[in-house]
Motif scaffolding. Structure first.
Motif, PDB file in Angstrom:
ATOM      1  N   ALA A   7      23.299  26.825  30.927  1.00 41.25           N
ATOM      2  CA  ALA A   7      22.926  28.236  30.880  1.00 41.25           C
ATOM      3  C   ALA A   7      23.382  28.866  29.566  1.00 41.25           C
ATOM      4  O   ALA A   7      22.679  29.704  28.991  1.00 41.25           O
ATOM      5  CB  ALA A   7      23.526  28.978  32.073  1.00 41.25           C
ATOM      6  N   SER A   8      24.540  28.454  29.068  1.00 41.10           N
ATOM      7  CA  SER A   8      25.047  28.991  27.797  1.00 41.10           C
ATOM      8  C   SER A   8      24.152  28.600  26.633  1.00 41.10           C
ATOM      9  O   SER A   8      23.865  29.428  25.757  1.00 41.10           O
ATOM     10  CB  SER A   8      26.471  28.496  27.536  1.00 41.10           C
ATOM     11  OG  SER A   8      27.361  29.002  28.501  1.00 41.10           O
ATOM     12  N   ALA A   9      23.700  27.356  26.603  1.00 42.00           N
ATOM     13  CA  ALA A   9      22.810  26.901  25.528  1.00 42.00           C
ATOM     14  C   ALA A   9      21.471  27.623  25.590  1.00 42.00           C
ATOM     15  O   ALA A   9      20.934  28.038  24.561  1.00 42.00           O
ATOM     16  CB  ALA A   9      22.609  25.392  25.604  1.00 42.00           C
ATOM     17  N   ALA A  10      20.937  27.788  26.777  1.00 37.74           N
ATOM     18  CA  ALA A  10      19.670  28.513  26.932  1.00 37.74           C
ATOM     19  C   ALA A  10      19.833  29.964  26.487  1.00 37.74           C
ATOM     20  O   ALA A  10      18.952  30.519  25.804  1.00 37.74           O
ATOM     21  CB  ALA A  10      19.197  28.438  28.379  1.00 37.74           C
ATOM     22  N   ALA A  11      20.957  30.574  26.820  1.00 35.99           N
ATOM     23  CA  ALA A  11      21.224  31.957  26.395  1.00 35.99           C
ATOM     24  C   ALA A  11      21.378  32.038  24.880  1.00 35.99           C
ATOM     25  O   ALA A  11      20.919  33.005  24.256  1.00 35.99           O
ATOM     26  CB  ALA A  11      22.472  32.485  27.095  1.00 35.99           C
TER      27      ALA A  11
END
Length: 99
Positions: A7-11
């Motif tokens: 989720a952090s990478a996508a954000a």
């Protein structure tokens, strides 16, 4: 191997696209697409990129694309992309806050 974005990478990618789109919407799309392609390309050679210096024990590797760094870890048959960030950021404080 499969590639999974946290989720952090996508954000990170979404924030980057938003930031670039303020001045150049077309470039935002192509650049983020390139970063995603580099992430997916890790499946072909997951060990080709170096471990993060001083944090080799973490198993986190990084791949460079322009001024951006793709941080990932190989977990069995999965490549987990942890973060995508500009190389000028203090990535050590973000990835390794306890060290």
């Amino acid at each position: 191997m499969i590639v999974v974005l946290t989720a952090s990478a996508a954000a990170d990618l979404e924030s980057l696209a938003d930031w670039i789109a303020q001045s150049n919407p077309a470039h935002a799309l192509t650049f983020v697409r390139e970063l995603r392609e580099r992430c997916n390309g890790l499946a072909a050679m997951p060990y080709a990129y170096p471990l993060v210096p001083r944090y080799e024990h973490s198993g986190i590797r990084r791949r460079l694309h322009g001024s951006y760094l793709i941080f990932y870890r190989v977990a069995g048959e999965t490549i987990v992309v942890l973060r995508v960030m500009h190389g000028a950021r203090d990535y050590e404080a973000i990835l390794f806050p306890q060290d």
